[in-house]
Motif scaffolding. Sequence first.
Motif, PDB file in Angstrom:
ATOM      1  N   LEU A 192       0.917  -1.170  -0.044  1.00  0.00           N
ATOM      2  CA  LEU A 192      -0.020  -0.036   0.143  1.00  0.00           C
ATOM      3  C   LEU A 192       0.624   1.345  -0.186  1.00  0.00           C
ATOM      4  O   LEU A 192       1.530   1.747   1.004  1.00  0.00           O
ATOM      5  CB  LEU A 192      -0.838   0.000   1.203  1.00  0.00           C
ATOM      6  CG  LEU A 192      -2.037  -1.089   1.199  1.00  0.00           C
ATOM      7  CD1 LEU A 192      -2.663  -1.213   2.700  1.00  0.00           C
ATOM      8  CD2 LEU A 192      -2.822  -1.211   0.024  1.00  0.00           C
ATOM      9  N   THR A 218      -7.186   7.617   3.612  1.00  0.00           N
ATOM     10  CA  THR A 218      -7.726   6.311   3.397  1.00  0.00           C
ATOM     11  C   THR A 218      -9.030   6.340   4.171  1.00  0.00           C
ATOM     12  O   THR A 218      -8.764   6.487   5.548  1.00  0.00           O
ATOM     13  CB  THR A 218      -6.871   5.160   3.973  1.00  0.00           C
ATOM     14  OG1 THR A 218      -5.519   5.358   3.287  1.00  0.00           O
ATOM     15  CG2 THR A 218      -7.377   3.905   3.795  1.00  0.00           C
ATOM     16  N   HIS A 229     -12.967   2.379   7.523  1.00  0.00           N
ATOM     17  CA  HIS A 229     -13.508   1.169   6.952  1.00  0.00           C
ATOM     18  C   HIS A 229     -13.134   0.125   8.026  1.00  0.00           C
ATOM     19  O   HIS A 229     -12.290   0.372   8.932  1.00  0.00           O
ATOM     20  CB  HIS A 229     -13.169   0.877   5.821  1.00  0.00           C
ATOM     21  CG  HIS A 229     -11.685   0.464   5.604  1.00  0.00           C
ATOM     22  ND1 HIS A 229     -10.644   1.667   5.499  1.00  0.00           N
ATOM     23  CD2 HIS A 229     -10.988  -0.546   5.547  1.00  0.00           C
ATOM     24  CE1 HIS A 229      -9.267   1.006   5.425  1.00  0.00           C
ATOM     25  NE2 HIS A 229      -9.532  -0.457   5.408  1.00  0.00           N
ATOM     26  N   ASP A 285     -11.968  -4.132   7.771  1.00  0.00           N
ATOM     27  CA  ASP A 285     -11.304  -5.073   6.528  1.00  0.00           C
ATOM     28  C   ASP A 285     -12.536  -6.216   6.260  1.00  0.00           C
ATOM     29  O   ASP A 285     -12.580  -6.944   5.082  1.00  0.00           O
ATOM     30  CB  ASP A 285     -10.211  -5.594   6.710  1.00  0.00           C
ATOM     31  CG  ASP A 285      -9.235  -4.397   6.911  1.00  0.00           C
ATOM     32  OD1 ASP A 285      -9.351  -3.436   6.283  1.00  0.00           O
ATOM     33  OD2 ASP A 285      -8.151  -4.711   7.608  1.00  0.00           O
ATOM     34  N   TRP A 320       0.348  -4.386   9.619  1.00  0.00           N
ATOM     35  CA  TRP A 320       0.950  -3.216   8.728  1.00  0.00           C
ATOM     36  C   TRP A 320       2.292  -2.664   9.084  1.00  0.00           C
ATOM     37  O   TRP A 320       2.574  -2.703  10.192  1.00  0.00           O
ATOM     38  CB  TRP A 320      -0.124  -2.155   9.090  1.00  0.00           C
ATOM     39  CG  TRP A 320      -0.089  -0.993   8.156  1.00  0.00           C
ATOM     40  CD1 TRP A 320      -1.187  -0.971   7.136  1.00  0.00           C
ATOM     41  CD2 TRP A 320       0.235   0.481   8.169  1.00  0.00           C
ATOM     42  NE1 TRP A 320      -1.078   0.212   6.585  1.00  0.00           N
ATOM     43  CE2 TRP A 320      -0.168   1.100   7.242  1.00  0.00           C
ATOM     44  CE3 TRP A 320       1.067   0.840   9.177  1.00  0.00           C
ATOM     45  CZ2 TRP A 320       0.276   2.435   7.002  1.00  0.00           C
ATOM     46  CZ3 TRP A 320       1.635   2.095   8.932  1.00  0.00           C
ATOM     47  CH2 TRP A 320       1.058   2.928   7.875  1.00  0.00           C
ATOM     48  N   HIS A 369      -3.873  -5.140  13.473  1.00  0.00           N
ATOM     49  CA  HIS A 369      -5.469  -4.911  13.670  1.00  0.00           C
ATOM     50  C   HIS A 369      -6.357  -5.980  13.106  1.00  0.00           C
ATOM     51  O   HIS A 369      -6.263  -6.595  12.421  1.00  0.00           O
ATOM     52  CB  HIS A 369      -5.802  -3.412  12.883  1.00  0.00           C
ATOM     53  CG  HIS A 369      -5.864  -3.363  11.423  1.00  0.00           C
ATOM     54  ND1 HIS A 369      -4.628  -3.022  10.881  1.00  0.00           N
ATOM     55  CD2 HIS A 369      -6.563  -3.613  10.526  1.00  0.00           C
ATOM     56  CE1 HIS A 369      -5.092  -3.047   9.461  1.00  0.00           C
ATOM     57  NE2 HIS A 369      -6.348  -3.401   9.481  1.00  0.00           N
ATOM     58  N   HIS A 400     -10.347   1.650  11.049  1.00  0.00           N
ATOM     59  CA  HIS A 400      -9.175   2.365  10.730  1.00  0.00           C
ATOM     60  C   HIS A 400      -9.318   3.197   9.769  1.00  0.00           C
ATOM     61  O   HIS A 400     -10.141   3.145   8.630  1.00  0.00           O
ATOM     62  CB  HIS A 400      -8.067   1.449  10.987  1.00  0.00           C
ATOM     63  CG  HIS A 400      -8.100   0.472   9.823  1.00  0.00           C
ATOM     64  ND1 HIS A 400      -9.149  -0.751   9.787  1.00  0.00           N
ATOM     65  CD2 HIS A 400      -7.620   0.066   8.575  1.00  0.00           C
ATOM     66  CE1 HIS A 400      -8.949  -1.532   8.939  1.00  0.00           C
ATOM     67  NE2 HIS A 400      -8.173  -0.974   7.906  1.00  0.00           N
ATOM     68  N   ALA A 421      -6.358   6.350   7.350  1.00  0.00           N
ATOM     69  CA  ALA A 421      -5.175   7.083   7.371  1.00  0.00           C
ATOM     70  C   ALA A 421      -5.140   8.565   6.906  1.00  0.00           C
ATOM     71  O   ALA A 421      -6.328   8.777   5.956  1.00  0.00           O
ATOM     72  CB  ALA A 421      -4.012   6.272   6.381  1.00  0.00           C
ATOM     73  N   ARG A 439       4.788   6.858   0.807  1.00  0.00           N
ATOM     74  CA  ARG A 439       4.752   6.297   2.018  1.00  0.00           C
ATOM     75  C   ARG A 439       4.750   4.770   1.576  1.00  0.00           C
ATOM     76  O   ARG A 439       3.560   4.235   1.011  1.00  0.00           O
ATOM     77  CB  ARG A 439       3.485   6.713   2.778  1.00  0.00           C
ATOM     78  CG  ARG A 439       3.178   6.097   4.300  1.00  0.00           C
ATOM     79  CD  ARG A 439       1.856   5.914   4.537  1.00  0.00           C
ATOM     80  NE  ARG A 439       1.178   4.511   3.843  1.00  0.00           N
ATOM     81  CZ  ARG A 439      -0.021   4.263   3.724  1.00  0.00           C
ATOM     82  NH1 ARG A 439      -0.872   5.000   4.655  1.00  0.00           N
ATOM     83  NH2 ARG A 439      -0.383   3.239   3.062  1.00  0.00           N
TER      84      ARG A 439
HETATM   85  O1  LIG Z   1      -2.452   2.006   4.446  1.00  0.00           O
HETATM   86  C1  LIG Z   1      -3.387   2.427   4.358  1.00  0.00           C
HETATM   87  O2  LIG Z   1      -3.569   3.784   4.174  1.00  0.00           O
HETATM   88  C2  LIG Z   1      -4.690   1.686   4.827  1.00  0.00           C
HETATM   89  C3  LIG Z   1      -4.313   0.153   5.289  1.00  0.00           C
HETATM   90  C4  LIG Z   1      -5.398  -0.272   5.594  1.00  0.00           C
HETATM   91  O3  LIG Z   1      -6.701  -0.111   5.403  1.00  0.00           O
HETATM   92  C5  LIG Z   1      -5.225  -2.021   5.911  1.00  0.00           C
HETATM   93  O4  LIG Z   1      -4.150  -2.396   6.029  1.00  0.00           O
HETATM   94  O5  LIG Z   1      -6.232  -2.650   6.369  1.00  0.00           O
END
Ligand SMILES: O=C(O)CCC(=O)C(=O)O
Length: 274
Positions: free
Chosen positions: A115, A124, A127, A129, A144, A206, A212, A214, A223
Amino acid sequence: MADDRFAADLDACHPLSPARQAAFREQGFVKLPGVLQPATLDAVAGEIRRQVQLLNRQDKPMAARSTYEKAFLQIMNLWRVSPEVARFCAGRKLARLAAELMGCRGVRMYHDQALFKEPGGGITPWHCDQQYWPFSGPQCVTAWIPLQAVPAEMGPLAFSIGSHRHDFGRDLEISDESERTISKALTLRDLPVDEGPFALGEVSFHAGWTFHRAGPNRSASMREVMTIIYLADGMRLAEPRNRNQRNDWETWMPGARVGEPIATELNPLLWSDA
Ligand SMILES: O=C(O)CCC(=O)C(=O)O
Protein backbone atom coordinates in the motif's frame (compact mmCIF):
# COMPACT_ATOMS: atom_id res chain seq x y z
CA MET A 1 16.57 -11.46 0.81
CA ALA A 2 16.84 -14.50 -1.53
CA ASP A 3 20.11 -15.54 0.16
CA ASP A 4 18.24 -15.66 3.45
CA ARG A 5 20.68 -13.38 5.26
CA PHE A 6 17.67 -12.08 7.16
CA ALA A 7 16.31 -15.45 8.30
CA ALA A 8 17.22 -14.84 11.94
CA ASP A 9 15.26 -11.59 12.02
CA LEU A 10 12.31 -12.94 10.02
CA ASP A 11 11.91 -16.14 12.02
CA ALA A 12 12.95 -15.23 15.57
CA CYS A 13 10.43 -15.37 18.38
CA HIS A 14 9.49 -11.79 19.31
CA PRO A 15 8.40 -11.70 22.94
CA LEU A 16 4.80 -10.61 23.43
CA SER A 17 3.79 -9.56 26.93
CA PRO A 18 0.39 -10.50 28.39
CA ALA A 19 -0.29 -6.73 28.60
CA ARG A 20 0.11 -6.36 24.83
CA GLN A 21 -2.08 -9.42 24.20
CA ALA A 22 -4.71 -7.88 26.46
CA ALA A 23 -4.37 -4.52 24.68
CA PHE A 24 -5.05 -6.21 21.35
CA ARG A 25 -8.15 -7.92 22.77
CA GLU A 26 -9.44 -4.72 24.40
CA GLN A 27 -8.54 -2.20 21.71
CA GLY A 28 -8.74 -4.27 18.52
CA PHE A 29 -5.17 -3.40 17.51
CA VAL A 30 -1.68 -3.12 18.91
CA LYS A 31 1.45 -1.26 17.78
CA LEU A 32 4.68 -3.11 18.51
CA PRO A 33 7.95 -1.16 18.28
CA GLY A 34 11.22 -2.76 17.17
CA VAL A 35 9.76 -5.88 15.57
CA LEU A 36 11.92 -5.91 12.42
CA GLN A 37 15.44 -4.63 11.90
CA PRO A 38 16.15 -1.72 9.53
CA ALA A 39 18.46 -3.90 7.35
CA THR A 40 15.70 -6.48 6.82
CA LEU A 41 13.17 -3.81 5.93
CA ASP A 42 15.62 -2.09 3.63
CA ALA A 43 16.31 -5.32 1.73
CA VAL A 44 12.67 -6.24 1.22
CA ALA A 45 11.66 -2.63 0.50
CA GLY A 46 13.93 -2.61 -2.56
CA GLU A 47 12.20 -5.67 -3.98
CA ILE A 48 8.67 -4.53 -3.10
CA ARG A 49 9.34 -1.12 -4.66
CA ARG A 50 10.60 -2.83 -7.83
CA GLN A 51 7.48 -5.01 -8.03
CA VAL A 52 5.16 -2.07 -7.42
CA GLN A 53 6.81 -0.15 -10.25
CA LEU A 54 6.51 -3.19 -12.51
CA LEU A 55 2.92 -4.08 -11.69
CA ASN A 56 1.29 -0.71 -11.06
CA ARG A 57 -1.45 0.06 -13.62
CA GLN A 58 -2.58 3.36 -12.07
CA ASP A 59 -1.79 6.12 -14.54
CA LYS A 60 -4.58 8.64 -13.91
CA PRO A 61 -3.51 12.03 -12.56
CA MET A 62 -4.39 12.38 -8.88
CA ALA A 63 -7.17 14.89 -9.52
CA ALA A 64 -8.98 12.46 -11.85
CA ARG A 65 -9.05 9.58 -9.37
CA SER A 66 -11.77 8.39 -6.98
CA THR A 67 -11.20 8.74 -3.24
CA TYR A 68 -10.18 5.06 -3.10
CA GLU A 69 -7.74 5.49 -5.99
CA LYS A 70 -6.20 8.58 -4.37
CA ALA A 71 -5.53 6.67 -1.13
CA PHE A 72 -2.74 4.40 -2.38
CA LEU A 73 -1.25 2.25 -5.09
CA GLN A 74 -2.43 -1.23 -4.11
CA ILE A 75 -0.52 -4.23 -5.44
CA MET A 76 -1.60 -7.57 -4.07
CA ASN A 77 -0.12 -11.02 -3.48
CA LEU A 78 3.44 -10.12 -4.33
CA TRP A 79 4.47 -13.35 -2.57
CA ARG A 80 3.19 -15.19 -5.65
CA VAL A 81 5.49 -13.34 -8.06
CA SER A 82 8.61 -12.66 -6.04
CA PRO A 83 10.64 -15.30 -4.13
CA GLU A 84 12.10 -12.51 -1.99
CA VAL A 85 8.68 -11.27 -0.96
CA ALA A 86 7.50 -14.86 -0.47
CA ARG A 87 10.37 -15.38 1.98
CA PHE A 88 9.44 -12.19 3.81
CA CYS A 89 5.78 -13.20 4.04
CA ALA A 90 6.69 -16.70 5.26
CA GLY A 91 8.57 -15.16 8.20
CA ARG A 92 7.58 -16.98 11.38
CA LYS A 93 8.07 -13.94 13.63
CA LEU A 94 5.08 -11.99 12.33
CA ALA A 95 2.95 -15.10 11.82
CA ARG A 96 3.53 -16.24 15.40
CA LEU A 97 2.72 -12.77 16.72
CA ALA A 98 -0.52 -12.85 14.73
CA ALA A 99 -1.44 -16.24 16.24
CA GLU A 100 -0.54 -15.19 19.78
CA LEU A 101 -2.50 -11.96 19.52
CA MET A 102 -5.58 -13.78 18.24
CA GLY A 103 -5.11 -16.60 20.75
CA CYS A 104 -5.13 -19.32 18.11
CA ARG A 105 -2.75 -22.23 17.50
CA GLY A 106 -1.87 -21.51 13.87
CA VAL A 107 -2.33 -18.97 11.09
CA ARG A 108 -2.60 -19.11 7.31
CA MET A 109 -1.88 -16.55 4.65
CA TYR A 110 -4.94 -14.71 3.33
CA HIS A 111 -3.10 -12.31 1.07
CA ASP A 112 -0.43 -9.66 1.14
CA GLN A 113 -0.59 -6.17 -0.31
CA ALA A 114 1.76 -3.28 -0.85
CA LEU A 115 0.00 0.00 0.00
CA PHE A 116 2.03 2.91 -1.34
CA LYS A 117 0.56 6.33 -0.56
CA GLU A 118 2.03 8.74 -3.09
CA PRO A 119 3.13 12.29 -2.23
CA GLY A 120 -0.11 14.24 -2.57
CA GLY A 121 -2.11 11.03 -2.08
CA GLY A 122 -5.43 11.40 -0.26
CA ILE A 123 -6.97 9.94 2.87
CA THR A 124 -7.72 6.28 3.37
CA PRO A 125 -11.38 6.52 4.46
CA TRP A 126 -12.63 4.89 7.67
CA HIS A 127 -13.50 1.24 7.13
CA CYS A 128 -13.10 -2.24 8.59
CA ASP A 129 -11.54 -5.02 6.57
CA GLN A 130 -14.01 -7.80 7.27
CA GLN A 131 -16.53 -6.04 5.02
CA TYR A 132 -14.41 -7.63 2.28
CA TRP A 133 -13.79 -11.04 3.81
CA PRO A 134 -16.26 -13.96 3.82
CA PHE A 135 -15.08 -15.58 7.06
CA SER A 136 -17.00 -17.62 9.61
CA GLY A 137 -15.45 -15.78 12.58
CA PRO A 138 -13.45 -12.77 13.73
CA GLN A 139 -10.00 -14.39 13.97
CA CYS A 140 -8.23 -12.52 11.18
CA VAL A 141 -5.63 -9.80 11.49
CA THR A 142 -3.60 -7.45 9.30
CA ALA A 143 0.07 -6.77 9.99
CA TRP A 144 0.80 -3.21 8.74
CA ILE A 145 4.53 -3.01 8.13
CA PRO A 146 5.97 0.40 7.23
CA LEU A 147 9.11 0.19 5.09
CA GLN A 148 10.26 3.56 6.46
CA ALA A 149 9.25 5.59 9.49
CA VAL A 150 5.78 7.14 9.02
CA PRO A 151 5.48 10.60 10.61
CA ALA A 152 2.07 12.29 10.90
CA GLU A 153 2.39 14.11 7.57
CA MET A 154 2.83 10.85 5.64
CA GLY A 155 -0.48 9.29 6.71
CA PRO A 156 0.22 6.68 9.41
CA LEU A 157 -2.52 4.11 9.97
CA ALA A 158 -4.96 5.37 12.64
CA PHE A 159 -7.23 3.17 14.74
CA SER A 160 -10.52 3.74 16.49
CA ILE A 161 -9.80 2.26 19.91
CA GLY A 162 -12.25 -0.48 20.87
CA SER A 163 -14.27 -0.12 17.66
CA HIS A 164 -14.10 -3.86 16.90
CA ARG A 165 -16.86 -4.28 19.48
CA HIS A 166 -19.26 -1.99 17.59
CA ASP A 167 -21.26 -3.24 14.66
CA PHE A 168 -22.26 0.03 12.99
CA GLY A 169 -20.90 0.64 9.48
CA ARG A 170 -19.57 -2.87 9.01
CA ASP A 171 -21.37 -3.13 5.67
CA LEU A 172 -19.72 -0.03 4.20
CA GLU A 173 -16.95 -0.46 1.65
CA ILE A 174 -14.09 2.07 1.47
CA SER A 175 -15.68 5.25 0.11
CA ASP A 176 -16.62 8.85 0.84
CA GLU A 177 -19.74 7.44 2.49
CA SER A 178 -17.74 5.14 4.81
CA GLU A 179 -15.57 8.10 5.84
CA ARG A 180 -18.62 10.29 6.56
CA THR A 181 -20.87 7.75 8.24
CA ILE A 182 -18.26 5.91 10.31
CA SER A 183 -16.54 9.10 11.43
CA LYS A 184 -19.92 10.40 12.68
CA ALA A 185 -20.73 7.12 14.45
CA LEU A 186 -17.32 6.96 16.14
CA THR A 187 -17.62 10.56 17.34
CA LEU A 188 -21.12 9.93 18.69
CA ARG A 189 -19.82 6.96 20.68
CA ASP A 190 -16.85 8.98 21.92
CA LEU A 191 -14.32 6.36 20.83
CA PRO A 192 -10.75 7.69 21.02
CA VAL A 193 -8.42 7.46 18.01
CA ASP A 194 -4.75 6.46 18.00
CA GLU A 195 -3.19 8.32 15.09
CA GLY A 196 0.41 8.38 16.27
CA PRO A 197 3.42 8.07 13.97
CA PHE A 198 5.26 4.78 13.31
CA ALA A 199 8.98 4.34 13.93
CA LEU A 200 11.05 2.25 11.54
CA GLY A 201 10.72 -1.38 12.65
CA GLU A 202 7.35 -0.82 14.32
CA VAL A 203 4.52 -3.07 13.13
CA SER A 204 0.83 -2.82 13.95
CA PHE A 205 -1.72 -5.62 14.00
CA HIS A 206 -5.42 -4.81 13.66
CA ALA A 207 -8.41 -7.12 13.82
CA GLY A 208 -10.80 -7.59 10.92
CA TRP A 209 -13.60 -5.60 12.59
CA THR A 210 -11.46 -2.70 13.86
CA PHE A 211 -12.24 0.60 12.17
CA HIS A 212 -9.17 2.36 10.82
CA ARG A 213 -8.19 5.11 8.40
CA ALA A 214 -5.11 7.10 7.35
CA GLY A 215 -4.54 10.78 6.65
CA PRO A 216 -3.21 12.13 3.35
CA ASN A 217 0.46 12.05 2.43
CA ARG A 218 1.55 15.69 2.72
CA SER A 219 5.24 14.83 2.47
CA ALA A 220 7.39 14.77 -0.65
CA SER A 221 8.13 11.02 -0.32
CA MET A 222 6.17 7.87 -1.04
CA ARG A 223 4.71 6.25 2.09
CA GLU A 224 5.77 2.65 1.45
CA VAL A 225 3.93 0.01 3.46
CA MET A 226 3.64 -3.76 3.16
CA THR A 227 0.79 -5.66 4.73
CA ILE A 228 0.21 -9.33 5.44
CA ILE A 229 -3.25 -10.60 6.31
CA TYR A 230 -3.43 -13.72 8.47
CA LEU A 231 -6.41 -15.90 9.26
CA ALA A 232 -6.71 -18.46 12.03
CA ASP A 233 -6.03 -21.99 10.87
CA GLY A 234 -9.44 -23.70 10.76
CA MET A 235 -11.34 -20.55 9.73
CA ARG A 236 -14.26 -21.56 7.50
CA LEU A 237 -15.52 -19.90 4.37
CA ALA A 238 -18.84 -18.13 5.00
CA GLU A 239 -21.51 -17.48 2.38
CA PRO A 240 -20.48 -14.13 0.83
CA ARG A 241 -22.67 -11.21 1.94
CA ASN A 242 -21.72 -8.76 -0.82
CA ARG A 243 -19.88 -8.49 -4.15
CA ASN A 244 -16.54 -7.69 -2.49
CA GLN A 245 -16.72 -10.95 -0.55
CA ARG A 246 -17.62 -12.91 -3.69
CA ASN A 247 -14.63 -11.36 -5.41
CA ASP A 248 -12.34 -12.17 -2.47
CA TRP A 249 -13.48 -15.80 -2.50
CA GLU A 250 -12.61 -16.13 -6.19
CA THR A 251 -9.35 -14.25 -5.87
CA TRP A 252 -7.76 -15.29 -2.57
CA MET A 253 -9.18 -18.78 -1.95
CA PRO A 254 -10.39 -20.17 -5.26
CA GLY A 255 -11.92 -23.61 -4.84
CA ALA A 256 -12.63 -23.18 -1.11
CA ARG A 257 -16.10 -24.44 -0.16
CA VAL A 258 -18.66 -22.62 1.96
CA GLY A 259 -18.73 -24.09 5.48
CA GLU A 260 -15.33 -25.77 5.16
CA PRO A 261 -11.91 -24.72 6.53
CA ILE A 262 -10.00 -22.37 4.21
CA ALA A 263 -6.79 -24.09 3.08
CA THR A 264 -6.24 -23.62 -0.66
CA GLU A 265 -2.75 -23.47 -2.13
CA LEU A 266 -3.00 -19.67 -1.82
CA ASN A 267 -3.46 -20.04 1.94
CA PRO A 268 -0.37 -21.85 3.26
CA LEU A 269 0.05 -22.45 6.96
CA LEU A 270 2.58 -19.83 8.14
CA TRP A 271 2.70 -20.69 11.82
CA SER A 272 1.54 -23.59 13.93
CA ASP A 273 2.42 -24.44 17.52
CA ALA A 274 1.54 -28.08 16.93
O1 LIG B 1 -2.37 1.90 4.41
C1 LIG B 1 -3.45 2.46 4.43
O2 LIG B 1 -3.60 3.66 4.16
C2 LIG B 1 -4.67 1.67 4.79
C3 LIG B 1 -4.35 0.30 5.26
C4 LIG B 1 -5.53 -0.55 5.54
O3 LIG B 1 -6.65 -0.15 5.44
C5 LIG B 1 -5.28 -1.92 5.96
O4 LIG B 1 -4.13 -2.37 5.96
O5 LIG B 1 -6.26 -2.61 6.32
